[in-house]
Design a protein around this motif. Structure first.
Motif, PDB file in Angstrom:
ATOM      1  N   ASP A   1      -0.473  18.328 -13.964  1.00 42.40           N
ATOM      2  CA  ASP A   1       0.660  19.156 -14.374  1.00 42.40           C
ATOM      3  C   ASP A   1       1.125  20.264 -15.647  1.00 42.40           C
ATOM      4  N   GLY A   2       0.284  18.538 -16.307  1.00 40.56           N
ATOM      5  CA  GLY A   2       0.151  18.426 -18.055  1.00 40.56           C
ATOM      6  C   GLY A   2       1.192  17.678 -18.857  1.00 40.56           C
ATOM      7  N   SER A   3       1.964  17.013 -17.537  1.00 43.09           N
ATOM      8  CA  SER A   3       3.503  16.302 -18.218  1.00 43.09           C
ATOM      9  C   SER A   3       2.768  14.449 -18.591  1.00 43.09           C
ATOM     10  N   TYR A   4       1.692  14.933 -18.211  1.00 42.75           N
ATOM     11  CA  TYR A   4       0.826  13.366 -18.972  1.00 42.75           C
ATOM     12  C   TYR A   4       0.736  13.805 -20.032  1.00 42.75           C
ATOM     13  N   ALA A   5       0.075  14.776 -20.456  1.00 40.96           N
ATOM     14  CA  ALA A   5      -0.884  15.464 -22.605  1.00 40.96           C
ATOM     15  C   ALA A   5       0.429  15.579 -22.787  1.00 40.96           C
ATOM     16  N   ARG A   6       1.906  15.801 -22.460  1.00 39.19           N
ATOM     17  CA  ARG A   6       3.059  16.526 -23.274  1.00 39.19           C
ATOM     18  C   ARG A   6       3.295  14.855 -22.889  1.00 39.19           C
ATOM     19  N   ILE A   7       3.344  14.461 -22.716  1.00 43.83           N
ATOM     20  CA  ILE A   7       4.110  12.523 -22.840  1.00 43.83           C
ATOM     21  C   ILE A   7       3.231  11.919 -24.077  1.00 43.83           C
ATOM     22  N   TYR A   8       2.122  12.180 -23.574  1.00 46.42           N
ATOM     23  CA  TYR A   8       1.146  10.863 -24.597  1.00 46.42           C
ATOM     24  C   TYR A   8       1.307  11.693 -26.141  1.00 46.42           C
TER      25      TYR A   8
ATOM     26  N   LYS B   1       1.238  -0.716   0.266  1.00 44.52           N
ATOM     27  CA  LYS B   1       0.128   0.111  -0.046  1.00 44.52           C
ATOM     28  C   LYS B   1       1.007   1.243  -0.032  1.00 44.52           C
ATOM     29  N   ASP B   2       1.897   1.075   0.380  1.00 43.08           N
ATOM     30  CA  ASP B   2       2.495   2.663   0.786  1.00 43.08           C
ATOM     31  C   ASP B   2       3.184   2.796  -0.561  1.00 43.08           C
ATOM     32  N   LEU B   3       4.096   2.498  -1.922  1.00 39.92           N
ATOM     33  CA  LEU B   3       4.588   2.143  -2.988  1.00 39.92           C
ATOM     34  C   LEU B   3       3.390   2.589  -3.953  1.00 39.92           C
ATOM     35  N   LEU B   4       2.328   1.615  -3.612  1.00 43.48           N
ATOM     36  CA  LEU B   4       1.341   2.400  -4.728  1.00 43.48           C
ATOM     37  C   LEU B   4       0.360   3.696  -4.093  1.00 43.48           C
ATOM     38  N   ALA B   5       0.263   3.950  -2.545  1.00 41.80           N
ATOM     39  CA  ALA B   5       0.268   5.524  -2.791  1.00 41.80           C
ATOM     40  C   ALA B   5       1.117   6.549  -2.816  1.00 41.80           C
ATOM     41  N   LYS B   6       2.594   6.518  -2.987  1.00 37.82           N
ATOM     42  CA  LYS B   6       2.900   6.854  -3.516  1.00 37.82           C
ATOM     43  C   LYS B   6       3.275   7.258  -5.082  1.00 37.82           C
ATOM     44  N   LEU B   7       3.045   5.936  -5.532  1.00 36.54           N
ATOM     45  CA  LEU B   7       2.942   6.349  -7.040  1.00 36.54           C
ATOM     46  C   LEU B   7       1.788   6.814  -7.746  1.00 36.54           C
ATOM     47  N   ASN B   8       0.566   6.637  -6.874  1.00 37.50           N
ATOM     48  CA  ASN B   8      -0.851   6.896  -7.521  1.00 37.50           C
ATOM     49  C   ASN B   8      -0.782   8.663  -6.967  1.00 37.50           C
ATOM     50  N   LYS B   9       0.236   9.499  -6.529  1.00 37.92           N
ATOM     51  CA  LYS B   9       0.540  10.074  -5.856  1.00 37.92           C
ATOM     52  C   LYS B   9       1.266  11.213  -6.857  1.00 37.92           C
ATOM     53  N   GLY B  10       2.394  10.312  -6.890  1.00 40.96           N
ATOM     54  CA  GLY B  10       2.892  10.746  -8.076  1.00 40.96           C
ATOM     55  C   GLY B  10       2.536  11.462  -9.696  1.00 40.96           C
ATOM     56  N   LEU B  11       1.509  10.025 -10.066  1.00 43.09           N
ATOM     57  CA  LEU B  11       0.843  10.235 -11.450  1.00 43.09           C
ATOM     58  C   LEU B  11      -0.189  11.051 -11.130  1.00 43.09           C
ATOM     59  N   ALA B  12      -0.949  11.241 -10.207  1.00 42.50           N
ATOM     60  CA  ALA B  12      -2.562  11.913  -9.937  1.00 42.50           C
ATOM     61  C   ALA B  12      -1.488  13.697 -10.571  1.00 42.50           C
TER      62      ALA B  12
END
Length: 255
Positions: free
Chosen positions: A234-241, A218-229
């Protein structure tokens, strides 16, 4: 007064804290099968690059995680996660109920569906318009299943190949009228041939890719979800896509 027990206790607490900090700061190993362009593949210099790689690097940066990406064959990728050789997996893994019984997934980072590629002058608007046309698919793929259900598994119009690049090459050389395959790969390959375009059929079901961790982490999952959100916000996901698929990123569900 004997201070030794107290000193020993203080030293023990210090070592536990130090060990915990080292565990938190250690480099996490990311498993990804580098054979699935454009999600992950080896560059001419043997560096692993791709959409998945850019996403996990951006997520890790936002989450404050140190990562090392290791080329891990798809056939053994979940075994590597189970036995601790890798800490997480990002490799175009579809989130489904069966896998969720054994692993935990982050929120989606990619919307997957089937996509049709056709010549730019084609009037095809969807799957049903392919009746009587020569259709290329990867043998045994979801695209093969869709074409077989619609036109019959033994239809002579369905041409089966071993890989998407071969299908797209055949289409680009006028050996086919259309191709059906995974949207990420079809879109990426089609953009390499200016005489082709893609067509989306709204009847094709949506699926989603997620980052995978061991069930209960759960700890790693929470960190990854926080980073993904944060990457989505901040628009990084859209730029990478946009970088990899030359299209606007779809809005993904939160979970």
């Amino acid at each position: 007064m004997n201070f030794m027990p107290k000193l020993a206790a203080i030293a023990g607490v210090f070592l536990i804290s130090l060990g915990s900090a080292q565990a938190q700061n250690r480099e996490l190993v990311v498993g990804s099968s580098a054979t699935y362009r454009p999600f992950a593949y080896e560059s001419p210099t043997k560096e692993i690059v791709g959409y998945d790689v850019d996403i996990i690097q951006a997520v890790a940066q936002k989450a404050g995680l140190k990562i090392k990406i290791v080329n891990t064959p798809w056939t053994g990728i979940f075994a590597s996660l189970n036995n601790g050789d890798v800490d997480l997996v990002i490799s175009g893994v579809t989130i489904n109920d069966k896998r969720k019984q054994s692993y935990d997934f982050t929120a989606p980072y990619f919307e997957a569906r089937q996509l049709i590629a056709v010549p730019k002058d084609s009037t095809v608007k969807g799957l049903k318009d392919l009746a009587g046309k020569k259709i290329g698919v990867v043998n045994g793929s979801t695209g093969d299943d869709i074409a077989s259900r619609e036109f019959g598994k033994t239809s002579p119009d369905i041409r089966r190949f071993e890989s998407t690049p071969v299908v797209i090459s055949e289409l680009a050389n006028n050996g086919l009228d259309a191709a059906i395959g995974d949207n990420g790969v079809i879109a990426f390959r089609a953009q390499e041939h200016k005489q082709l375009k893609t067509v989306n059929d709204a009847s094709f079901p949506k699926e989603y890719f997620g980052i995978v961790v061991k069930q209960g982490n759960k700890d790693l999952l929470a960190k990854l979800n926080k980073g993904l959100a944060a990457v989505k916000a901040d628009g990084s996901y859209a730029r990478i896509y946009k970088k990899w698929f030359q299209a606007d990123a779809p809005v993904l569900p939160a979970q």
